[in-house]
Design an enzyme around this catalytic site. Structure first.
Site, mmCIF file in Angstrom:
data_model
loop_
_atom_site.group_PDB
_atom_site.id
_atom_site.type_symbol
_atom_site.label_atom_id
_atom_site.label_comp_id
_atom_site.label_asym_id
_atom_site.label_seq_id
_atom_site.Cartn_x
_atom_site.Cartn_y
_atom_site.Cartn_z
ATOM 1 N N CYS A 1 -15.235 10.741 19.082
ATOM 2 C CA CYS A 1 -15.626 9.397 19.504
ATOM 3 C C CYS A 1 -14.473 8.800 20.309
ATOM 4 O O CYS A 1 -13.662 9.545 20.884
ATOM 5 C CB CYS A 1 -16.036 8.530 18.311
ATOM 6 S SG CYS A 1 -14.734 8.248 17.087
ATOM 7 N N ARG B 1 -16.749 6.393 13.985
ATOM 8 C CA ARG B 1 -17.898 7.288 14.049
ATOM 9 C C ARG B 1 -17.565 8.753 13.768
ATOM 10 O O ARG B 1 -18.219 9.394 12.927
ATOM 11 C CB ARG B 1 -18.586 7.166 15.431
ATOM 12 C CG ARG B 1 -19.222 5.817 15.651
ATOM 13 C CD ARG B 1 -19.563 5.592 17.115
ATOM 14 N NE ARG B 1 -18.356 5.459 17.932
ATOM 15 C CZ ARG B 1 -18.333 5.332 19.243
ATOM 16 N NH1 ARG B 1 -19.483 5.341 19.911
ATOM 17 N NH2 ARG B 1 -17.192 5.201 19.894
ATOM 18 N N ASP C 1 -21.108 2.175 19.190
ATOM 19 C CA ASP C 1 -19.750 1.864 18.731
ATOM 20 C C ASP C 1 -19.808 0.631 17.822
ATOM 21 O O ASP C 1 -20.195 -0.445 18.270
ATOM 22 C CB ASP C 1 -18.903 1.585 19.983
ATOM 23 C CG ASP C 1 -17.487 1.193 19.658
ATOM 24 O OD1 ASP C 1 -17.166 1.005 18.468
ATOM 25 O OD2 ASP C 1 -16.700 1.064 20.606
#
Ligand code: 4NP
Length: 168
Positions: free
Chosen positions: A9, A15, A127
């Site tokens: 990420c 994440r 995000d």
């Protein structure tokens, strides 16, 4: 030879550490740990050396998953030849990773993680960093269902068995 998997990420604090943790948990649950080497990283360097975001750690803890041992690291060009599969969380991660592939040698192993999501939406994991708790919950739900589907596909593709050996 274990199958080497890298989740990517931006910051490697929300994440991709969750994806690494959920996928590792799924692999262990199915007795497949010997088949995999699993890691995560971020395309940016802002959080290198930090633990996972406390909100993501909390979200994971509520699901009996510990992200306590995670330390953020940055994705490096040398990861491209090393890993067998590189799963990125969004399209900007995809272009950042592919920018490091100067001679276009490795694009076949870099894929959007949500290609494996049975309900893929935009094909990106949003995000959650600048948002509220519901964003973290949403990421958890996406990562949980996608990781199991991804593992099923890899088991099939690599013909893996739970006894730690691949079929000949
Ligand atoms: P991640 O989330 O890429 O899922 O780890 C982010 C973490 C930090 C920032 C952005 C996204 N940041 O801009 O610092």
């Amino acid at each position: 030879m274990p199958i080497k998997i890298m989740f990517v990420c931006l910051g490697n604090i929300c994440r991709s550490p969750l994806a690494e943790g959920v996928f590792r948990d799924a692999v262990q649950e199915r007795g497949l740990a010997d088949h995999f080497e699993i890691a995560s990283s971020g395309t940016g360097n802002y959080h290198v050396g930090e633990q996972a975001d406390p909100r993501m750690r909390q979200m994971a803890r509520e699901q009996d998953l510990s992200l306590q041992d995670h330390t953020a690291q940055q994705f490096a060009a040398s990861d491209l030849p090393y890993y067998d599969h590189i799963f990125v969380m969004d399209k900007s991660n995809l272009s950042d990773v592919l920018r490091l592939d100067a001679r276009d040698e490795y694009n076949g192993k870099v894929r959007l993680f949500r290609e494996f999501d049975p309900d893929p939406g935009t094909f990106q994991v949003p995000d959650p960093y600048g948002g509220g708790a519901e964003g973290f919950r949403n990421v958890y739900d996406i990562v949980e269902r996608t990781s199991h589907e991804l593992l099923d596909r890899l088991v099939e593709e690599h013909d893996l068995r739970a006894d730690g050996r691949a079929r000949a």
